[in-house]
Design a protein around this motif. Structure first.
Motif, PDB file in Angstrom:
ATOM      1  N   HIS A  93      10.135 -10.841 -17.775  1.00  0.00           N
ATOM      2  CA  HIS A  93      11.533 -11.289 -17.840  1.00  0.00           C
ATOM      3  C   HIS A  93      12.419 -10.205 -17.239  1.00  0.00           C
ATOM      4  CE1 HIS A  93      10.985 -14.939 -20.091  1.00  0.00           C
ATOM      5  NE2 HIS A  93      10.425 -14.318 -21.109  1.00  0.00           N
ATOM      6  N   ALA A  94      13.520 -10.608 -16.652  1.00  0.00           N
ATOM      7  CA  ALA A  94      14.492  -9.670 -16.101  1.00  0.00           C
ATOM      8  C   ALA A  94      15.219  -8.945 -17.233  1.00  0.00           C
ATOM      9  CB  ALA A  94      15.506 -10.415 -15.234  1.00  0.00           C
ATOM     10  N   THR A  95      15.794  -7.808 -16.897  1.00  0.00           N
ATOM     11  CA  THR A  95      16.657  -7.083 -17.822  1.00  0.00           C
ATOM     12  C   THR A  95      18.091  -7.187 -17.301  1.00  0.00           C
ATOM     13  OG1 THR A  95      16.499  -4.973 -16.663  1.00  0.00           O
ATOM     14  CG2 THR A  95      14.815  -5.423 -18.336  1.00  0.00           C
ATOM     15  N   ARG A  96      19.014  -6.632 -18.028  1.00  0.00           N
ATOM     16  CA  ARG A  96      20.410  -6.620 -17.566  1.00  0.00           C
ATOM     17  C   ARG A  96      20.577  -5.810 -16.298  1.00  0.00           C
ATOM     18  NH1 ARG A  96      23.350  -5.590 -23.385  1.00  0.00           N
ATOM     19  NH2 ARG A  96      22.703  -7.570 -24.270  1.00  0.00           N
ATOM     20  N   THR A  97      19.652  -4.885 -16.080  1.00  0.00           N
ATOM     21  CA  THR A  97      19.797  -3.978 -14.935  1.00  0.00           C
ATOM     22  C   THR A  97      18.828  -4.251 -13.789  1.00  0.00           C
ATOM     23  OG1 THR A  97      18.321  -2.375 -15.984  1.00  0.00           O
ATOM     24  CG2 THR A  97      20.687  -2.114 -16.394  1.00  0.00           C
ATOM     25  N   GLY A  98      17.943  -5.220 -13.959  1.00  0.00           N
ATOM     26  CA  GLY A  98      17.007  -5.461 -12.863  1.00  0.00           C
ATOM     27  C   GLY A  98      16.122  -6.674 -13.087  1.00  0.00           C
ATOM     28  N   PRO A  99      15.388  -7.046 -12.047  1.00  0.00           N
ATOM     29  CA  PRO A  99      14.527  -8.224 -12.120  1.00  0.00           C
ATOM     30  C   PRO A  99      13.243  -7.952 -12.907  1.00  0.00           C
ATOM     31  CG  PRO A  99      14.249  -7.147 -10.016  1.00  0.00           C
ATOM     32  CD  PRO A  99      15.346  -6.406 -10.737  1.00  0.00           C
TER      33      PRO A  99
END
Length: 110
Positions: A93-99
């Motif tokens: 899963h992606a994070t707020r800062t990256g894929p």
């Protein structure tokens, strides 16, 4: 919780033990769509949640990290008056800062 079929078809998933798979499903359940990288779960709480001993939960975390399904974003500590659970990132899963990094795709049995 959405997990893509390619994760289940991966050699890393096929090699994964049952306790580790159960823990991964629990971690995925804790993911709410915006908290990836901030999923806090300590070994003791994980053991209780999936019905195993703490040592088995610890081994399952190690197995999930080794297979590339999870990464620690901050290691927990236990000191007098301070308890901080490790925070986890699900690599699928992606994070707020990256894929999403899908690190499990790079796993191979040696």
């Amino acid at each position: 919780m959405m997990i893509e079929h390619r994760l289940f078809d991966s050699p890393a998933w096929i090699d994964l033990g049952g306790t580790a798979a159960k823990l991964l499903m629990h971690l995925a359940r804790l993911y709410n769509g915006t908290n990836n990288g901030e999923i806090f779960l300590a070994e003791r709480a994980a053991a209780e949640a999936i019905g195993v001993r703490r040592g088995a939960a610890s081994a399952a975390f190690g197995e999930l990290e080794a297979h590339g399904f999870i990464r620690a974003t901050q290691r927990g500590t236990f000191q007098v008056k301070v308890k901080l659970a490790t925070s986890w990132r699900l690599t699928f899963h992606a994070t707020r800062t990256g894929p999403a990094t899908h690190d499990y795709r790079d796993w191979s049995a040696v």
